[in-house]
Write an enzyme that holds these catalytic residues in place. Structure first.
Site, PDB file in Angstrom:
ATOM      1  N   ASP A 263      -6.713  11.987  -2.024  1.00 21.62           N
ATOM      2  CA  ASP A 263      -5.374  11.850  -2.587  1.00 21.62           C
ATOM      3  C   ASP A 263      -4.720  10.534  -2.189  1.00 21.62           C
ATOM      4  O   ASP A 263      -3.616  10.239  -2.653  1.00 21.62           O
ATOM      5  CB  ASP A 263      -4.488  13.029  -2.178  1.00 21.62           C
ATOM      6  CG  ASP A 263      -4.363  13.187  -0.681  1.00 21.62           C
ATOM      7  OD1 ASP A 263      -5.374  13.524  -0.041  1.00 21.62           O
ATOM      8  OD2 ASP A 263      -3.261  12.975  -0.141  1.00 21.62           O
ATOM      9  N   ASP A 273      -0.796   3.938   0.198  1.00 15.82           N
ATOM     10  CA  ASP A 273      -0.489   4.901   1.258  1.00 15.82           C
ATOM     11  C   ASP A 273      -0.809   4.348   2.643  1.00 15.82           C
ATOM     12  O   ASP A 273      -1.739   4.792   3.320  1.00 15.82           O
ATOM     13  CB  ASP A 273      -1.217   6.222   1.023  1.00 15.82           C
ATOM     14  CG  ASP A 273      -0.629   6.983  -0.154  1.00 15.82           C
ATOM     15  OD1 ASP A 273       0.412   6.544  -0.671  1.00 15.82           O
ATOM     16  OD2 ASP A 273      -1.189   7.999  -0.564  1.00 15.82           O
TER      17      ASP A 273
END
Length: 496
Positions: A263, A273
């Site tokens: 993810d 991220d």
């Protein structure tokens, strides 16, 4: 449009929003407003990116912009939404996840193409699970700085427009203060978006998502003659190639992502991220930058294999569209050649070698063994080697090694190879490839400690250095020096 508590809509001069992801349908997201924060203040701003987005200078400096990028004021034309996805975390299927503390505002048309803006740390969403939906100052400063550091190094990445802060308390291991990062990328779609719809057998939605990605970002997949004209297999191959090239760049510059869950993998091959990341100090393939990674799954040297494992998961998710397992496996196969080819090319550039010759890989591998054995500072070594090739003596490079005889033997081989380095002076290529400045943990920590006291000069200074990492920046040599002893005690974890 769901405005936040302050229902005033900010017209933001020049901002023409598009909402193509929102057009996919409500199966893909939940519309909801950001949760306001009290008394926000600027922590860091990126004027260079603001100009690329064609934001009005006066507006970007205004209180209205501060409120908008904190989530306290809605931007007219935007549609704040949290997307749903699933994924594997630390190699284990985690089920449904989603934007637990991020909201996509929409996309802007820019000279570089459409760019999505996302607020990270903007409050709880339906996908927050047990989280509070907030980000804290320390992690937000690190992401802001590292996004721009990677951009300047030429590594595909999401960007960071600004960071705002608030004294609102946020509980982690201790009480910290809240912050919001405005992130920018052509798309924030992840491998996990595809895994979500495949796992829930929502194959119609899986196809809608894949068609959206292909038509918007990979249109050549529609006309490919490979894979019997199968556009979904072609998509998987294209993503594999981009991911391989990106990870090769990570490895060459000594970057550890720290949490390569599916993810956290971009469908566009972007670095996204930024959590427990780190640039290597001493060179150690087994280095683990994430304190939460107790089994070392995401150690620096394991990143290339983890990326392939993640691509295999993406291939499984796309299998209902690809149709045949053999096609999916064939689409993944190029990773095994693209990564080593790209990595060797990056390492040759670091050595100032403009062309490829037999024996280059052996030269690179023998050097990496020396760096590992003597625990040599990775960034400083490459910069000193660059200056040596530019005409400085070899002493400063030799001083980095315990086994100087072994290094001298390697240096002799390297010097012989330089005589056939190709066009141009090798040092010119080296000094443009080997940065003087990277975002080491201790530099980020020093800026964070100042920021906690409302002194944001450290953030501003680091941003200016990291946006031009190959320049000398007279007077800033301390930021390019060896890390202090206390740097090894900094613990970076998934908590942010």
């Amino acid at each position: 449009m769901n405005p936040p508590a302050d229902t005033a809509l900010d017209p933001a001069p020049g901002l023409a929003w598009h909402n193509s992801f929102a057009a996919l349908g409500e199966d893909f997201y939940t519309l909801l407003p950001p949760t306001p924060l009290p008394e926000p203040y600027w922590v860091g701003k990126n004027p260079a990116l603001a100009r690329e987005l064609e934001l009005d200078d006066a507006w970007f400096a205004s209180q209205a912009a501060l409120e908008a990028f904190t989530g306290n004021r809605a931007l007219a034309g935007s549609r704040a939404l949290a997307s749903v996805y699933s994924g594997h975390q630390f190699g284990v299927w985690a089920g449904q996840l989603g934007d637990g503390r991020a909201l996509l505002l929409g996309e802007l048309q820019t000279p570089a193409g459409p760019q999505e803006l996302q607020l990270k740390g903007s409050g709880r969403t339906p996908y927050s699970r047990m989280g509070d939906g907030r980000a804290v100052l320390r992690s937000s400063v690190r992401e802001f700085l590292c996004s721009e550091a990677m951009q300047a190094l030429g590594i595909p990445t999401s960007r960071a427009l600004c960071v705002t802060g608030s004294d609102a308390p946020v509980r982690r291991e201790e009480i910290e203060t809240a912050a919001v990062v405005t992130r920018v990328a052509p798309s924030f779609i992840r491998f996990g978006h595809f895994e979500h719809f495949a796992a829930s057998r929502q194959h119609a939605q899986l196809r809608i998502l894949a068609d959206y990605v292909i038509d918007r970002f990979y249109p050549a997949c529609r006309t490919t003659e490979q894979f019997a004209g199968n556009p979904y297999a072609a998509l998987l191959e294209a993503v594999s190639g981009r991911t391989a090239a990106m990870v090769a760049q990570w490895q060459a510059v000594g970057f550890c992502h720290g949490v390569m869950n599916t993810d956290n993998m971009s469908i566009l091959g972007l670095t996204i991220d930024y959590g427990p990341f780190q640039f290597l100090d001493t060179f150690n393939p087994g280095h683990i930058c994430n304190h939460s990674d107790t089994h070392g799954r995401y150690a620096y040297g394991k990143q290339p294999n983890v990326a392939y494992w993640n691509l295999f998961c993406l291939g499984q998710a796309l299998l209902p569209l690809v149709g045949e397992q053999e096609l999916a496996l064939a689409a993944l196969e190029p990773y095994k050649t693209v990564f080593p080819r790209e990595f060797e090319a990056r390492m040759r550039a670091k050595l100032g070698l403009a062309d490829a010759q037999p024996g280059d890989l052996a030269l690179i591998e023998s050097l990496l063994k020396l760096l590992t054995r003597d625990q040599v500072d990775y960034t400083i070594f490459w910069r000193r080697l660059s200056h040596h090739v530019a005409g400085a003596g070899p002493e400063t490079v030799r001083d980095l090694f315990l086994d100087r005889a072994a290094f001298d033997a390697w240096l002799l081989q390297f010097s012989e190879r330089l005589t056939t380095a190709g066009p141009g002076h090798p040092a010119d290529l080296m000094l443009k490839t080997n940065p003087k400045y990277v975002l080491r943990n201790h530099l980020g920590q020093q800026a964070i400690e100042k920021a906690k006291l409302k002194d944001f000069s450290g953030v501003d200074t680091l941003l200016s250095l990291l946006q031009a990492p190959f320049d000398e920046h007279p007077g800033q040599d301390a930021a390019a020096g060896f890390p202090p002893d206390w740097a090894s005690s900094i613990e970076i974890s998934c908590s942010s």
